[in-house]
Each structure stands twice: as structure tokens, then as C-alpha cells.
Design a protein around this motif. Structure first.
Motif, PDB file in Angstrom:
ATOM      1  N   UNK A  14     -68.753  38.110 -15.988  1.00 13.79           N
ATOM      2  CA  UNK A  14     -69.844  38.963 -15.496  1.00 13.79           C
ATOM      3  C   UNK A  14     -69.330  40.358 -15.086  1.00 13.79           C
ATOM      4  N   UNK A  15     -68.101  40.433 -14.599  1.00 14.54           N
ATOM      5  CA  UNK A  15     -67.536  41.770 -14.307  1.00 14.54           C
ATOM      6  C   UNK A  15     -67.417  42.533 -15.626  1.00 14.54           C
ATOM      7  N   UNK A  16     -66.921  41.839 -16.627  1.00 16.95           N
ATOM      8  CA  UNK A  16     -66.740  42.454 -17.946  1.00 16.95           C
ATOM      9  C   UNK A  16     -68.077  42.952 -18.499  1.00 16.95           C
ATOM     10  N   UNK A  17     -69.082  42.099 -18.423  1.00 18.96           N
ATOM     11  CA  UNK A  17     -70.414  42.492 -18.917  1.00 18.96           C
ATOM     12  C   UNK A  17     -70.923  43.742 -18.197  1.00 18.96           C
ATOM     13  N   UNK A  18     -70.800  43.713 -16.862  1.00 24.08           N
ATOM     14  CA  UNK A  18     -71.307  44.848 -16.081  1.00 24.08           C
ATOM     15  C   UNK A  18     -70.609  46.131 -16.530  1.00 24.08           C
ATOM     16  N   UNK A  19     -69.310  46.035 -16.708  1.00 25.01           N
ATOM     17  CA  UNK A  19     -68.565  47.227 -17.105  1.00 25.01           C
ATOM     18  C   UNK A  19     -68.981  47.676 -18.505  1.00 25.01           C
TER      19      UNK A  19
END
Ligand code: LLP
Length: 429
Positions: free
Chosen positions: A83-88
Motif C-alpha cells: 500500500x505504501x508502494x501504491x500510494x507513491x
């Protein structure tokens, strides 16, 4: 009739946000998730009184939804490296500019090793849900700011499985352990700049209101190092006609009063966050499926769809109710309805959309239909696609976003050939 904004149960649904269901189904195939961007915008606008709207992307983390949130000035919560990756990928910076809220907050009860690496490296703000997280983060990143997630000792949800407070829940730092956790944080020179509580998902006003008092007590113990308090998520949304909309302004007023008292005590302003997942997106999403078989089993008539719990797991998991309508391929004059059971294609008897908690199969009054017609399942924008699976080696559905510019394919239907992409057969001598 249109299923664009309200969760009204129109049994025949020819359009979603002004677009023909039949045309969408023919263009993108089925099963397909369709999201109405305008509805998401409307829901976000209702939350504007809060200083910070932090979208819990677990509800729907499609990049296009995250991008829309970002453009609306909403920040995000992430529960995993993914989810961090997606947000970024959707344009959120990892860490905040001066005086801005953290664009991404990592909320969890553990750090897996990869998450700790990412958070250290990218300086993502963590919301720590266990004493061990404080120690692990403190050792790696002394001197940083953190948020603590507190379990106030009570909780409530639409299902026991979505109740995240109380002694049977694994979430957050137990309220009686706060002093121990303050000492741990001090050992690593961590500043507790935020305090967070989330007692459950799909709860009600009465239970949500109890959190304010618990927050106030805990915040006073943490003291003036606090800059932010978060009310968590959990806002209910209507799934049935008789379900009421939550009074957001009344809810805000309670939290604002709590925040003001704390600000007076600490002699500095505090930021008030809300962290909804379901509320912004649930009603904006529809799952379009095609009826592929209609058959009788004793007294029951079944509509069998090409979508199952691999696409929408909420009914089998929680006995969750979703509104359903039929879109006829060829529009009909007659509005005749019948009692039907609606199921999917999977090899399990539990693959039924019309069931109650405990797996009791129930009937739903739906228009008479034939094979080739479509069923539109509403309230599917939250915890729909994201809880899907490849069970029975079914590819993930397509996702389409509708906005003023038209309809956009925001995730392709997974090709069958992708199902084995990461697998291999051992090479033998
Ligand atoms: N914040 C935290 C820390 C959470 O754990 C959750 C949800 C939220 C916010 C967002 O809650 P919401 O506003 O969506 O109620 N799969 C279940 C819901 C699980 C919710 C898990 N945590 C369902 O389909 O109903």
C-alpha cells in the motif's frame, strides 16, 4: 433508472452514473467493477470539516482511486509495503513537507522486515500498534515522530470480524499499557506526535461517540508533545434502503470539542484527522456480472453469475447484504419480479451473494431475467475488488472509473496466462 448516487434499490438498473450497464458490460466484459468518481467526490466533500481526511486505502486501492483522492487533497493510510508502494505510484510523496500532514501513514500491529526497511529508508510516518513496534522502530530510527494506536478496551463493528477494539482484538496498544509505551518511546527519544483510535468498521454513532472520551483521557496522559489526534475510520454507509446516513456534522462536533479541550490544555492547536475507508467509496462501486445459468433446485430458483466470492467476498465472509439489480440485455416492458437465490461460478456451496451471517441462504426479490442479462451488485466500491482472489484460478475482474471525461479502464481484466506467471515446475534430471 440509475444507480448513480443513492443506495436506492431500484430492481431494474439500466445505467450507472448515466452510462448504460449493457454497453459497459459489452465494452469491458464481465465481471467488471465500475466506480463513479462523482460519488467519491461527494462523499469526500461531506468530510471536509475535519482538518485531515486520511483515506484508508485498504477499502479500494486502485491507482486511479488513489490519484483521485490525492487530487482532492486527501492523504492516505497504508497497512503494508504494497500500500505504501501504491500510494507513491499514485503521486503521494513518502514524507511530509514542513507543517503538512504525513502524506502516507503506515498503520499496523507488526513491522514485517520489509516494511521496517521501507519506513526507515523513505521516512514514512508510522502508527505503532504494539509495544514491539515501538522498540523495533526506536532501535532503527531514534529521534523520529510516531503515532500510537490505542485500543481503548472496547470496540464495535458490523460483524465480530470487523470489531477492532476490546480484549479479543489484536489491534492497537492496550490502553493500560500506555505508560509502559511512553517509557519505551522516551528511551529512543521518539516524539509521540499523534494518537489514533479505530474501534471497528461499520459501527454506529453511539459506539463511535464513546471513542472521544477515551481519546481525551489517553491524550492527556501523553501530553503536549501531541500534535494530531485521529478518530480512525469506521463510518457506516447505507447498504439497505432502510439504513440511515450517519450525521457527520454531529460526529465532527463531538471530536472538535474533544480537540478544543486538548488544545486549551496543551496550549497549542491540534490537528483532527479522520480515516475512513468504506465511507468515501462503498456506494460509488458496482460489480457488473452476467447471468450465465438459471436453474431450479427444489423450491429455489438460482441466478448463477460469472462473478463469485473470488470477486466479492463480503457476503460469504460476513453475511453482508449488497443491493442488487438486473439490467436486461434487451429492455423489457414488464417489471415482473420473482424470489431468487443469487450465486456465482465457484465450486463451493458458500458461493452465494444472497446469504446472511452464518451462511444461511436467503432469497431476494429480483426482476425476471434470462441468461445473458446482467446483475448489478451495489455497495461494492469498498472491500470489493481488494478482497478478491484467484480461487478456482479465476482471473481478477476488470475495473472501470466513470468521470466527466468518460469511462476509463483503470485495471485490465487479468489475462488467464498471468495466473501462472510466477510459478515454475522444478527442473528434474
Ligand atoms: N483505519 C484502520 C486502522 C482500520 O483498520 C480500518 C479498517 C479503517 C481505518 C477503515 O475502516 P472503514 O472506514 O472502512 O470502516 N473487510 C471489512 C472491513 C474491514 C476493515 C478493516 N479495517 C468489510 O468488508 O466490511
Amino acid at each position: 433508472m440509475t444507480l448513480s448516487t443513492a443506495m436506492t434499490e431500484n430492481l431494474v438498473c439500466t445505467e450507472i452514473a448515466g452510462r448504460s450497464v449493457r454497453e459497459l458490460a459489452e465494452k469491458y466484459g464481465t465481471p467488471t467493477y465500475v466506480y463513479d468518481a462523482e460519488k467519491i467526490v461527494q462523499q469526500i466533500e461531506r468530510l471536509r470539516s475535519f482538518d485531515v481526511i486520511r483515506y484508508a486505502q485498504k477499502a479500494n486501492s486502485n491507482l486511479a482511486v488513489l490519484d483521485l483522492m490525492r487530487r482532492l487533497g486527501v492523504v492516505v493510510d497504508a497497512v503494508s509495503v504494497g500500500e505504501i508502494y501504491r500510494a507513491h505510484r499514485a503521486g503521494f510523496p513518502y514524507k511530509a513537507g514542513e507543517n503538512d500532514p504525513a502524506p502516507i501513514v503506515y498503520t499496523a500491529d507488526i513491522f514485517d522486515r520489509e516494511a521496517l526497511d521501507w519506513i526507515e529508508k523513505h521516512r514514512v510516518h508510522p502508527n505503532l500498534g504494539s509495544p514491539d513496534m515501538i522498540d523495533q522502530f526506536g532501535e532503527r530510527c531514534p529521534g523520529r515522530d510516531v503515532t500510537l494506536r490505542i485500543n481503548p478496551g472496547f470496540g464495535h463493528g458490523h460483524s465480530q470480524k470487523t470489531n477492532t477494539g476490546g480484549a479479543s482484538s489484536k489491534h492497537g496498544i492496550w490502553h493500560e499499557d500506555l505508560d509502559d509505551c511512553l517509557a519505551r518511546a522516551a528511551k529512543y527519544d521518539l516524539t509521540i506526535s499523534g494518537l489514533h483510535m479505530h474501534i471497528g468498521s461499520g459501527t454506529d454513532f453511539e459506539h463511535l461517540a464513546q471513542v472521544c472520551q477515551a481519546m481525551e483521557e489517553m491524550a492527556l496522559r501523553v501530553g503536549p508533545q501531541l500534535k494530531t489526534i485521529s478518530a480512525g475510520g469506521g463510518l457506516p454507509t447505507p447498504y439497505r434502503n432502510e439504513d440511515e446516513e450517519i450525521d457527520i456534522e454531529r460526529y465532527y462536533a463531538l471530536w472538535d470539542a474533544t480537540r478544543q479541550r486538548l488544545a486549551t490544555e496543551f496550549e497549542h492547536p491540534l490537528s483532527l484527522e479522520i480515516e475512513p475507508g468504506r465511507y468515501p467509496v462503498a456506494q460509488a462501486g458496482f460489480l457488473i456480472a452476467e447471468i450465465r445459468a438459471i436453474k431450479t433446485m427444489g423450491e429455489n430458483l438460482f441466478y448463477l453469475l460469472d462473478a463469485g466470492f473470488n470477486n466479492l467476498a463480503r457476503p460469504i465472509l460476513y453475511g453482508a447484504y449488497h443491493p442488487m439489480s438486473v439490467a436486461h440485455r434487451v429492455p423489457r416492458e414488464s417489471a415482473k419480479t420473482q424470489e431468487v437465490v443469487v450465486g456465482g461460478p465457484l465450486c463451493e456451496s458458500g458461493d452465494i451473494f444472497t446469504q446472511t451471517d452464518g451462511g444461511l441462504v436467503v432469497r431476494r426479490n429480483l426482476p425476471v431475467a434470462e441468461v445473458g442479462d446482467f446483475v448489478v451488485i451495489g455497495g461494492a466500491g469498498a472491500y470489493g475488488f481488494v478482497m478478491g482472489s484467484n480461487y478456482n484460478s479465476k482471473p481478477f475482474a476488470a475495473e472501470v472509473l466513470l468521470d466527466q471525461d468518460g469511462d476509463h479502464l483503470v485495471r485490465q481484466r487479468e489475462p488467464v496466462s498471468d495466473l501462472c506467471r510466477l510459478e515454475s515446475i522444478p527442473v528434474r534430471q
